[in-house]
Write a protein that holds these residues in place. Sequence first.
Motif, short mmCIF file in Angstrom:
data_model
loop_
_atom_site.label_atom_id
_atom_site.label_comp_id
_atom_site.label_asym_id
_atom_site.label_seq_id
_atom_site.Cartn_x
_atom_site.Cartn_y
_atom_site.Cartn_z
N GLY A 148 0.83 -1.39 0.27
CA GLY A 148 0.00 0.10 -0.08
C GLY A 148 0.88 1.28 -0.19
N GLU A 149 1.94 1.11 0.78
CA GLU A 149 2.65 2.37 0.84
C GLU A 149 3.52 2.92 -0.65
N GLN A 150 3.77 1.54 -1.23
CA GLN A 150 4.37 1.79 -2.50
C GLN A 150 3.58 2.34 -3.63
N TYR A 151 2.18 1.79 -3.53
CA TYR A 151 1.05 2.17 -4.40
C TYR A 151 0.78 3.67 -4.13
N GLN A 152 0.64 4.15 -2.93
CA GLN A 152 0.35 5.67 -2.50
C GLN A 152 1.62 6.49 -3.15
N GLU B 74 -7.50 -4.26 -1.67
CA GLU B 74 -7.17 -5.01 -0.35
C GLU B 74 -8.35 -6.10 -0.11
N ALA B 75 -9.67 -5.25 -0.11
CA ALA B 75 -10.47 -5.95 0.52
C ALA B 75 -10.90 -7.34 -0.46
N GLU B 76 -10.49 -7.16 -1.83
CA GLU B 76 -10.78 -8.25 -2.77
C GLU B 76 -9.97 -9.19 -2.63
N LEU B 77 -8.46 -8.98 -2.19
CA LEU B 77 -7.72 -10.00 -2.00
C LEU B 77 -7.82 -10.74 -0.53
N ARG B 78 -8.47 -10.04 0.24
CA ARG B 78 -8.79 -10.50 1.64
C ARG B 78 -9.92 -11.60 1.54
#
Length: 382
Positions: free
Chosen positions: A105-109, A337-341
């Motif tokens: 998430g940090e890399q994406y942001q 993220e929700a999809e991966l979870r």
Amino acid sequence: MSSDASNGARLEFWKRFCAGISPVSLLISITVMLFVLFLAGMSHRWLAASDSPLVQFIINGESLVLNAEDGEALSRDFDGRLEGLERDAEQQLESWMETALAEAGEQYQAAGEHYLDWYFSATGSYARLGASLAGNLDPWIADQIEGRLVGPSGVEQALSSLHAEYRERLLEGQQGLLAEALGDVYLHYSGVAIPAAEIGSRSMVTLNLDRVVAAADHLKDSETLLWTTPPPGIGLLGGAGVTAVLMARPAMARASGIVKRFVARLGLAATRSLTAGGAAAAGTAATGPGAVVAGTVTAGTVIAMTAGTEYIALVRQEEEHRPAMEGALVEAWEDLEAELRMAVSADRQAWTTAVMEQLQRSAGHEADEAGLPDAYRILQHL
């Protein structure tokens, strides 16, 4: 005869009966009755125990001999611990999962912020205007998102790799979780185990739980474990890709709409004159991160001269829209993220189902070979 008279007669009878018995005789009689009841209870328990075989469990290479009652209790206890297998797997992987998602998430942001910095720069504005004049703004923006945000962030590869690694860790942790369940029941019941010296000639059946659990470990090397979800393709599981997910966001659509409306207000005459100034080249050539060069700058300069204060208003309007685009980037990540979870949750369910089915098969085979009564069989209630 009235009830009072009847009660009085019975009371008088017991008074005369007790008057004829000495206190010592009464105490002896009560003691004898209690002793007889005690012997009856002990005889019942002895007969029950003598009719039920002892159960020998092999756990972690150790023999654990239990009576019928404790053998049934161990079977139920082990079943109960296996019921929490999926929950235990989730807890075991939770810390790793959170850390891996946070890094991705940090890399994406960070890549998203770099993209927006370029988007609202003079070069980015000129390039968008040139692409809009050429009539291919949306595919051009998709190329920019792919080349400036999705690619540098590595988000698609990161999430796909995370999903695959989750499955590997799930399988690797399988034997540890089962061994932990075995160890717990061994410690719990070792205190009530029957010593070898007290077994004597009593009948005994054996259930090797080590072999039951070891059979489930072979799932890692077999093709019997079928995952219920495909690997992420992001949209993610829909296969659309992160770029398509971002382009579908209303905030992104409104951002491109701002530019299209501005160009429409210039009119056909201005558009034709700008085409000769390099706008067409800007629209077709600027499809990569470094492609916004002379053509787009020329187009932007001519547009600024032609549109005057309207161009300044466009720049300000786009800048005001940046928070909405930042929000769209955050929302897209939350959806990914929700999809991966959801995907890894489905994986855990598929894994649990496969493990339990394998354990039931191997436990049934062991029990049949040992001639184990149904009351002591493992996994009978799951």
